[in-house]
Design a protein around this motif. Structure first.
Motif, short mmCIF file in Angstrom:
data_model
loop_
_atom_site.label_atom_id
_atom_site.label_comp_id
_atom_site.label_asym_id
_atom_site.label_seq_id
_atom_site.Cartn_x
_atom_site.Cartn_y
_atom_site.Cartn_z
N TRP A 154 17.16 86.34 99.44
CA TRP A 154 17.75 86.18 98.08
C TRP A 154 18.70 85.30 98.21
O TRP A 154 18.94 84.26 97.23
CB TRP A 154 18.14 87.39 97.33
CG TRP A 154 19.18 88.11 97.55
CD1 TRP A 154 19.44 88.96 98.50
CD2 TRP A 154 20.57 87.59 97.15
NE1 TRP A 154 20.98 89.53 98.62
CE2 TRP A 154 21.58 88.51 97.82
CE3 TRP A 154 21.15 86.65 96.36
CZ2 TRP A 154 22.92 88.45 97.65
CZ3 TRP A 154 22.46 86.63 96.30
CH2 TRP A 154 23.32 87.70 96.51
N ASP A 190 10.10 87.86 100.59
CA ASP A 190 10.86 88.58 99.70
C ASP A 190 10.88 88.14 98.17
O ASP A 190 10.75 87.02 97.85
CB ASP A 190 12.26 88.21 100.06
CG ASP A 190 13.12 89.09 99.02
OD1 ASP A 190 13.46 90.41 99.37
OD2 ASP A 190 13.76 88.70 98.15
N ASP A 192 12.18 88.59 95.45
CA ASP A 192 13.55 88.11 94.66
C ASP A 192 13.61 86.65 95.16
O ASP A 192 13.73 85.74 94.16
CB ASP A 192 14.48 88.92 94.91
CG ASP A 192 14.49 90.10 94.38
OD1 ASP A 192 14.44 90.31 93.19
OD2 ASP A 192 14.86 91.33 94.95
N ALA A 193 13.37 86.24 96.39
CA ALA A 193 13.76 84.96 96.86
C ALA A 193 12.39 83.99 96.41
O ALA A 193 12.89 83.10 95.79
CB ALA A 193 13.79 84.96 98.31
N CYS A 196 13.27 83.42 92.69
CA CYS A 196 14.40 82.48 92.45
C CYS A 196 13.91 81.03 92.74
O CYS A 196 14.40 80.17 91.87
CB CYS A 196 15.44 82.93 93.44
SG CYS A 196 16.99 81.60 93.55
N ALA A 228 10.29 91.99 91.65
CA ALA A 228 11.41 91.85 92.05
C ALA A 228 12.66 92.87 91.78
O ALA A 228 12.18 93.82 90.77
CB ALA A 228 11.83 90.60 91.28
N ARG A 230 16.08 92.31 91.55
CA ARG A 230 17.51 91.78 91.07
C ARG A 230 17.06 91.41 89.74
O ARG A 230 16.32 90.53 89.32
CB ARG A 230 18.00 90.72 91.66
CG ARG A 230 18.27 91.02 93.31
CD ARG A 230 18.79 89.60 93.88
NE ARG A 230 20.04 89.27 93.27
CZ ARG A 230 21.29 89.41 93.56
NH1 ARG A 230 21.62 90.09 94.66
NH2 ARG A 230 22.37 89.05 92.80
N PHE A 233 17.83 87.77 88.95
CA PHE A 233 16.74 86.80 89.01
C PHE A 233 15.63 86.98 88.01
O PHE A 233 15.02 85.73 87.66
CB PHE A 233 16.26 87.14 90.55
CG PHE A 233 17.15 86.45 91.49
CD1 PHE A 233 18.57 86.10 91.42
CD2 PHE A 233 16.86 86.03 92.78
CE1 PHE A 233 19.52 85.98 92.30
CE2 PHE A 233 17.59 85.88 93.91
CZ PHE A 233 18.92 85.53 93.72
#
Length: 428
Positions: A154, A190, A192-193, A196, A228, A230, A233
């Protein structure tokens, strides 16, 4: 917490042993003899990796805690300190956040915690981003990238996200998009990554006329948002995706996305980003012709961003507010608003182009068609150089109208043709 102790490894082993009230024989045996440990403690013999692991286990530490003098749990404490500092930054306590980030960066370096130091460097870049120091933020992000291999997915993605934003503000939208797409091509596992990175693509693609690609990113992100973890994000994605729905005639969906983004940012104490959602909602309301509502939302967003110290946000929201006031028949106030933030606009090519075009419209509304022509031409040049095709199309059309009004038909045709060339760089 204090900085990592500057003591030799042997001295540290002796201190930890003495803290426990053990003799050299009690620590060394049965794996090693007392004499060998004595040489390690005096620094005359370095311990092997096997001995270091043995001593660490005996002392109840990890190998790196023993090797680098890390107190148990220090990494988690430092990360928590950075999280706290980031909330301070989001709420306008810039000086406090700056001190916190510098302290953690120093401690993390001393303890050889590369992942934590990378996070601290990223946070230091965020300070520069909030203060609208685009070049400084990019340099700080590149400094953070030096340790990105040790960072969680992330954080690596967020470094790329912000670096892309810096390049976009500097007028290099092509490089901004290429960097994010290259990172996405590595297929981050991931969610979240990946979310993003998709969020970072949407605005530059929209401004370069890549609506089809931006919509695909929004649809992919919508699926990822369910997985996700986060909330910041997910909120950032909703804010960016709202632009796609506006452009495709789904104003209801755009407003839902902005409402959800604002709720999520508020839930984690990210006041700066929540205020930016209000700025985005003001833009949407202006596009829908709900000018008085847009004026109220943009004024509130600008005031909140000013209180927090977000100069980039203040500049953008103020330019948008100036356009609302011009549409409401208040050109003098619109001009005053642009003058107020003009020194900030040299750091953001998109806002600079928009504000220059607005100055041209203000001159047109006053009947000063010569000045309007010069300013609109300048705006088209700025937008074309930055590959902001959508903005260049509308500004070229307005320029053509002004030239036609002045009776300069050949020049008007050339302006319209330039707008068509810009339109050719867009997709639908």
């Amino acid at each position: 917490m204090t900085s990592a102790p500057a003591e030799p490894l042997g001295t540290r082993i002796r201190r930890l042993r003495a803290d426990r009230g053990w003799t050299q024989r009690e620590l060394a045996e049965p794996g090693y003899d007392r004499g060998f440990l004595a040489k390690v403690e005096t620094g005359s013999r370095p311990p092997s990796e096997e001995m270091l692991a043995y001593l660490a286990e005996r002392l109840g530490l990890t190998v790196d805690e023993l090797r680098f003098g890390r107190p148990p749990g220090v990494a988690d404490k430092l990360r928590a300190s950075l999280d706290e500092g980031y909330r301070d930054l989001e709420q306008g306590r810039v000086a406090s956040a700056t001190d916190q980030f510098a302290s953690v960066a120093k401690q993390a370096a001393g303890y050889h915690l590369d992942d934590v130091e990378c996070y601290a460097r990223f946070c230091q870049a965020e300070v520069k981003w909030q203060l609208f120091d685009v070049e400084g933020a990019q340099r700080a992000l590149e400094h953070a990238s030096e340790l990105a291999e040790a960072a969680p997915p992330w954080l690596r993605a967020m470094i790329v996200h912000r670096w892309s934003g810096c390049r976009y503000l500097a007028g290099d939208a092509g490089a901004a998009i290429a960097r994010v797409e290259a990172e996405l091509a590595l297929r981050p596992a991931d969610p979240d990554a990946e979310l993003c990175l998709l969020s970072a693509l949407i605005h530059p693609l929209m401004e370069m006329g890549g609506l089809h690609r931006a919509r695909r990113a929004a649809e992919d992100g919508r699926r990822l948002a369910r997985a996700a973890s986060r909330p910041d994000f997910v909120a950032r994605f909703h804010r960016q995706a709202s632009q796609v729905w506006q452009a495709t005639g789904r104003a209801d969906r755009a407003e839902q996305d902005l409402t959800e983004a604002c709720r999520l940012f508020a839930s984690v104490g990210f006041d700066r980003d929540a205020a930016r959602c209000r700025w985005a909602r003001g833009y949407l309301l202006r596009r829908l012709g709900r000018l008085e509502e847009a004026r109220a939302e943009l004024t509130s967003a600008r005031d909140q961003l000013a209180a927090i110290g977000s100069e980039e946000g203040v500049a953008g929201a103020t330019v948008e507010l100036a356009e609302v006031r011009l549409r409401q028949g208040a050109p003098a106030e619109a001009a005053s608003l642009i003058t107020e933030v003009w020194p900030l606009l040299t750091r953001d090519v998109e806002s600079l182009g928009e504000a220059t075009g607005l100055r041209g419209q203000i001159a047109q509304s006053r009947g000063d068609l010569e000045t309007a022509t010069d300013l609109l031409r300048e705006a088209v040049d700025i937008q074309t150089r930055a590959s902001l095709h959508g903005a260049a199309v509308s500004t070229s059309l307005r320029l053509g109208d002004v030239l036609r009004q002045r009776g300069h038909l050949d020049e008007a045709i050339e302006a319209y043709r330039r707008g068509l060339d810009s339109a050719a760089g867009t997709d639908t």
